[in-house]
Design a protein around this motif. Sequence first.
Motif, PDB file in Angstrom:
ATOM      1  N   LEU A  76       0.860  -1.175   0.000  1.00 17.51           N
ATOM      2  CA  LEU A  76       0.000   0.000   0.000  1.00 17.51           C
ATOM      3  C   LEU A  76       0.901   1.231   0.000  1.00 17.51           C
ATOM      4  CD1 LEU A  76      -2.281  -2.003   0.892  1.00 17.51           C
ATOM      5  CD2 LEU A  76      -3.193  -0.118   2.237  1.00 17.51           C
ATOM      6  N   HIS A 125     -10.546   6.811  -3.392  1.00 13.57           N
ATOM      7  CA  HIS A 125     -11.344   6.211  -2.327  1.00 13.57           C
ATOM      8  C   HIS A 125     -12.827   6.485  -2.576  1.00 13.57           C
ATOM      9  CE1 HIS A 125      -8.031   5.446   0.559  1.00 13.57           C
ATOM     10  NE2 HIS A 125      -7.558   6.616   0.196  1.00 13.57           N
ATOM     11  N   HIS A 180      -2.811  -0.677  -3.495  1.00 13.59           N
ATOM     12  CA  HIS A 180      -3.767   0.425  -3.334  1.00 13.59           C
ATOM     13  C   HIS A 180      -3.013   1.691  -2.963  1.00 13.59           C
ATOM     14  CE1 HIS A 180      -6.773  -2.860  -2.610  1.00 13.59           C
ATOM     15  NE2 HIS A 180      -7.553  -2.021  -3.254  1.00 13.59           N
ATOM     16  N   HIS A 388      -6.821  -3.753  -9.161  1.00 14.52           N
ATOM     17  CA  HIS A 388      -7.449  -2.598  -9.803  1.00 14.52           C
ATOM     18  C   HIS A 388      -8.943  -2.762 -10.005  1.00 14.52           C
ATOM     19  CE1 HIS A 388      -3.451  -1.311 -10.204  1.00 14.52           C
ATOM     20  NE2 HIS A 388      -3.138  -2.064 -11.228  1.00 14.52           N
ATOM     21  N   LEU A 409     -12.609   0.887   0.012  1.00 12.03           N
ATOM     22  CA  LEU A 409     -11.706   1.364  -1.032  1.00 12.03           C
ATOM     23  C   LEU A 409     -12.197   0.877  -2.382  1.00 12.03           C
ATOM     24  CD1 LEU A 409      -8.189   0.558   0.427  1.00 12.03           C
ATOM     25  CD2 LEU A 409      -8.897   2.778  -0.399  1.00 12.03           C
TER      26      LEU A 409
END
Length: 410
Positions: A76, A125, A180, A388, A409
């Motif tokens: 992340l 987000h 992410h 994705h 998310l």
Amino acid sequence: MDEPIVVGIDIGTTKVCTLVARVEGEQNLRILGVGIEPSQGIRKGAVVDLGAASTAIARSIEKAQRTSGLEITSALVSLAGSHVASVNSRGVVGISGGIIDQEDIARALESAQAIAIPHNRQIIHVIQRGFVVDGQDGIRNPLGMHGYRLEVEAHIITAAESTVENIRQCVEAAGVQVSHFVLNPLASGEVVLTETERQMGVVVCDIGGGTTDLAIYIDGDVWHTMVLALGGNHITSDIAHGLRLPLPQAEEVKKQYGHAIESEVSEDEILTLRTFGQEHPVQVSRRELAHIIEARVEEIFLFVLEEIKRSGYDGLLPAGMVLTGGTSLLPGIRTLASSVLGLPVRVAKPENLVGLTDQLQSPAYSTSVGLLHWALLLSEAAPTPRKHTPFRGGGINTETLKNFLRRLLP
């Protein structure tokens, strides 16, 4: 090695911090690897030199791999910068079966995302703020409820696609995939806020080197986010100009002798500094240094106050502000923030850490540690996330889902 490993890379204006942790038991993280490297090629949260940024990130990742003894393949990554923007949106769907399931919630969130977004921006987000079922509002989790019409209020955070892709390219150049991106104040909020503060109404203010990142939490959810292109480096720059010092020396003077309130510094305190154009060291009053710092810090908090008022939630923050980030270490900054904002203010840092934590127990590492908590939430809610693609929640433990819904998310 059944316990999952989580990795976070905090790419800031002043430092790149890569953390590797193992999940132990119930939501406990043991820090296995730490890689801290001075940042290069990053300014105000954006890449300005691709080669330099890639090198700094690669070195940070290499240090974390060496200390943990593990190879890092995905992570992340933190995101900040004035290119970040947010908007609140509403999505409505019909419930065909009469009972709301996870697919209905996902459809409602997708409906909320159907807003006009410029082609050069991408959604980072989508965070739900609350649900309405058949006109009944204030519902936190509608899963399993009876109803025919489901509405969701969502907070959508977008970022400049070119900036995001540049950061992705720098990370991938080091052989690591970005699973992410997480906005800085949301990562920090995971480790510095109490549940009571989230419910009552609080603003997280993460002041780093290049940016000041804000997130307003009310009723347990994120209601507003903003990134200001102001930070600790501006204070350093003011000191360098005001006292005629090189930037590295100005940074050291700020850390060692800086104070955010001029009136709290004794007139008798004198610093001996070597300034530009002087053959011999000169004496400077510490109070003069505090005067320079106070002016800039006050300006930062006036911008923060303006942003809180612009959001319209300034009257809904009884828990005040939680201040974090490296600049929050400046003596007197909490008192000055409280004075400017008219709110209670506390300075917070990551706590209850286990493992290699010596350097991390500082407000400067709130985002870095917060990324691991986000990774933990994601690994619990979606053990095999699809790359994705938006989070769908198939085959998820219901209790885990309840905890995770607020931090959804894409």
